[in-house]
Design an enzyme around this catalytic site. Structure first.
Site, mmCIF file in Angstrom:
data_model
loop_
_atom_site.group_PDB
_atom_site.id
_atom_site.type_symbol
_atom_site.label_atom_id
_atom_site.label_comp_id
_atom_site.label_asym_id
_atom_site.label_seq_id
_atom_site.Cartn_x
_atom_site.Cartn_y
_atom_site.Cartn_z
ATOM 1 C CG ASP A 149 111.868 11.405 -6.315
ATOM 2 O OD1 ASP A 149 112.503 12.352 -5.038
ATOM 3 O OD2 ASP A 149 112.460 11.384 -7.128
ATOM 4 C CD GLU A 150 116.391 9.706 -0.535
ATOM 5 O OE1 GLU A 150 117.624 9.866 0.723
ATOM 6 O OE2 GLU A 150 116.484 11.493 -0.126
#
Length: 215
Positions: free
Chosen positions: A126-127
């Site tokens: 989720d980066e």
């Protein structure tokens, strides 16, 4: 009685016509095969340089695109940005991985909208990261850009049976030349983790469409 020369001439003409037709079919077939191979090669190149879920460039492609942007002649200020979704695991745990994938796709689309023509990427999980053109690199502008991006990402995301809001920790750092790109991303990453550490001291909730949530 037909003239033998006329017959021979007709046979030759017919043979030439058949040969021409066969050559045309072979040329069309070859062109079709070349087009298919080119499409397959383009698809393989895209798959090798893009995230399969969100369609954004991957880490390697992002560094290439960002380095190219840093060599522009107009010398406008550029800002490296790194963001990480807060408590993203809650979405997978509560709504399932398909819902988590949909959230990541929505975040990617919103980040792309925010960046415009500037490059953004999914680094993994989720980066996400980006290299943004900025009017200046003053602290006030950086803080304003951070708030705008956070507000954009915090808008409700529709899922199959609900909608959720997610928050993101964002870090920004100025970058002025290709050799500083990795350092700027490291500084932006460090700023993002500082923001996440500060935010973790305040209650955050993952809200669904009914307004209920959990820590």
């Amino acid at each position: 009685m037909p003239d033998p020369l006329t017959i021979a001439s007709g046979v030759c003409a017919a043979g030439a016509l058949v040969s021409s037709w066969q050559l045309h079919r072979r040329a069309v077939r070859a062109e079709t095969e070349i087009a298919v191979l080119q499409a397959e090669l383009a698809a393989e190149r895209h798959a090798a340089s893009h995230d399969p879920l969100t369609g954004l460039p991957n880490r390697r492609a992002f560094h290439r695109l960002a380095a190219a942007l840093l060599t522009r002649a107009d010398s406008r200020p550029l800002i490296a940005v790194v963001l990480d979704l807060d408590d993203f695991k809650q979405i997978n745990d509560r709504y399932g991985h398909a819902a988590g994938d949909q959230v990541l796709i929505n975040v990617a689309q919103r980040l792309s909208t925010f960046a415009g023509d500037d490059p953004v990427a999914r680094l993994g999980g989720d980066e996400f990261a980006g290299l943004l053109t900025a009017p200046d690199i003053e602290r006030r502008w950086l803080e304003h850009a951070t708030r705008r991006l956070q507000n954009l990402l915090a808008a409700p995301i529709p899922l199959h049976r609900a909608s959720v809001r997610v928050t993101a920790s964002v870090g920004l750092a100025p970058v002025s030349c290709p050799t500083q790109l990795s350092d700027a991303l490291d500084r932006a990453d460090a700023a993002m983790y500082r923001a996440k550490s500060i935010d973790s001291s305040h209650p955050r909730r993952l809200l669904d469409s009914a307004g209920t949530g959990e820590r």
